[in-house]
Design an enzyme around this catalytic site. Sequence first.
Site, PDB file in Angstrom:
ATOM      1  N   GLY A 217       1.394 -21.698   6.340  1.00  0.00           N
ATOM      2  CA  GLY A 217       2.504 -20.765   6.140  1.00  0.00           C
ATOM      3  C   GLY A 217       2.100 -19.294   6.265  1.00  0.00           C
TER       4      GLY A 217
ATOM      5  N   ILE B 278       0.854  -1.201   0.000  1.00  0.00           N
ATOM      6  CA  ILE B 278       0.000   0.000   0.000  1.00  0.00           C
ATOM      7  C   ILE B 278       0.882   1.241   0.000  1.00  0.00           C
ATOM      8  CG2 ILE B 278      -1.851   1.263   1.169  1.00  0.00           C
ATOM      9  CD1 ILE B 278      -2.642  -1.313   2.582  1.00  0.00           C
TER      10      ILE B 278
ATOM     11  N   LYS C  72       4.954  -0.618  13.027  1.00  0.00           N
ATOM     12  CA  LYS C  72       4.466   0.094  11.843  1.00  0.00           C
ATOM     13  C   LYS C  72       3.735   1.386  12.214  1.00  0.00           C
ATOM     14  CE  LYS C  72       4.050  -4.215   9.183  1.00  0.00           C
ATOM     15  NZ  LYS C  72       3.169  -5.368   8.919  1.00  0.00           N
TER      16      LYS C  72
ATOM     17  N   ASP D 230       4.498  -6.280  15.614  1.00  0.00           N
ATOM     18  CA  ASP D 230       4.647  -5.904  14.210  1.00  0.00           C
ATOM     19  C   ASP D 230       3.802  -4.650  13.905  1.00  0.00           C
ATOM     20  OD1 ASP D 230       5.340  -6.866  11.268  1.00  0.00           O
ATOM     21  OD2 ASP D 230       3.185  -6.475  11.289  1.00  0.00           O
TER      22      ASP D 230
END
Length: 424
Positions: free
Chosen positions: A180, A129, A198, A194
């Site tokens: 996965g 994005i 950000k 995480d």
Amino acid sequence: MEKKIKIGLIGLGTVGSGVFKTLKHFDNVEVVKIAVRNKNKKRNIDGLDESIITDNAYEVVNDPNIDIVAELVGGIDPAFDLIKTAIRNGKHIVTANKELLAKHGEELFNFAETNNKVVLYEAAIAGGIPLIMPIKTILAGNKINKIKAILNGTTNYILTKMDVQGASYEDVLKEAQELGYAEADPTGDVEGFDAAYKITTLATIAFGKRVKFENVYREGITKISPEDMKAANEMGYKIKLIASAELDDEGRADVRVHPMLVPMSKTLAHINYVTNAVNLSGHPVGDITLSGPGAGEFPTASSVVGDILAIASEIGKTDYVLPMMRCNHTETAVPIEIAETQNKYYISITAQNSLGVIARIGKACEENKISLASIVQKEVAGDNAAKITVITELCKEKDMQKVIDIFNNDSAITKVNSLIRVQI
Ligand code: HSE
């Protein structure tokens, strides 16, 4: 013929491979060296000349022919030293390293500026994005004061699956790991680190003031239950891990990551599976939502390659490359503690089905200035346990925590199952 800009890659995993394959389509740039962890690993990448591969990343950052280094391995050590060495050696940097930016952004950008080099990082936040370049260029005339975002695909995948299948967090995580989508050690994603990395950088860029990672409040999704999902649906909400940042009128920043009940009327309630989305509010633009793939080989490569081409287009034409993309922060935002914030809350309680329990819940809230928007008790099950769901009006976090303490010490209340903030 114009000189080709020479690129060095550190990392040839999912993102690095996508970057290599995409860069092959451009004549003005050439990948001349790639650092990998294991040189002997079999790689099926068309057009890859194995002789440019090294297992010593310092060969990339010390190579005098290289103009731009793309660091695609993540983490602090050795990435930070490699980047600083590359800058010292006169290279511009493209990185996808959200942790490094969140923890050492100030030092990194100051070092780059001292050496008149740029560091671009479009891929570090929400993968494919476009966010950083738009905020720093075409949205530069705005005062952005609010961000609500879904910045982690793994947790959004888990929450979406829990919602669709009515399954538990543990079961969906296991399935996501087998497919996965989630890592063997999922802590960084599921505990919100995480997304917190950000939003630290995104809020810093959007607000024009530095936000410190250690001031970002963080809660993960591991305690969300299928019962919470069901209750949220019945009341017209979806549960999402929201990264949120707000700047108040005095310039103080409230930046956090935690699960929220998002009303179905909001776009973010409909962002599912691994998709990311970012809603920005600013003046004069108003409200914008950008959504798309937040990870993956080619979406992330799109951002890395865009950054590389932006730098490459200016090398040799100016002595001061991409001025609008440089760090222009002079201030650090004063943080607002989570205890001082105002929120709406969803509370799920299991209580004995005894006389006056609902009245006691109401009284504890009233005594702490918390007004209730709704309180629902479903018909009591065979075990005489009452499941009570409460939604409050806006109230102070610290008052809410006092009420939760009272509930935890009330002999008629078996358990406070969940406390989740509600988006307004
Ligand atoms: N682990 C991240 C996610 C992708 O699940 O969204 C890379 O930032």
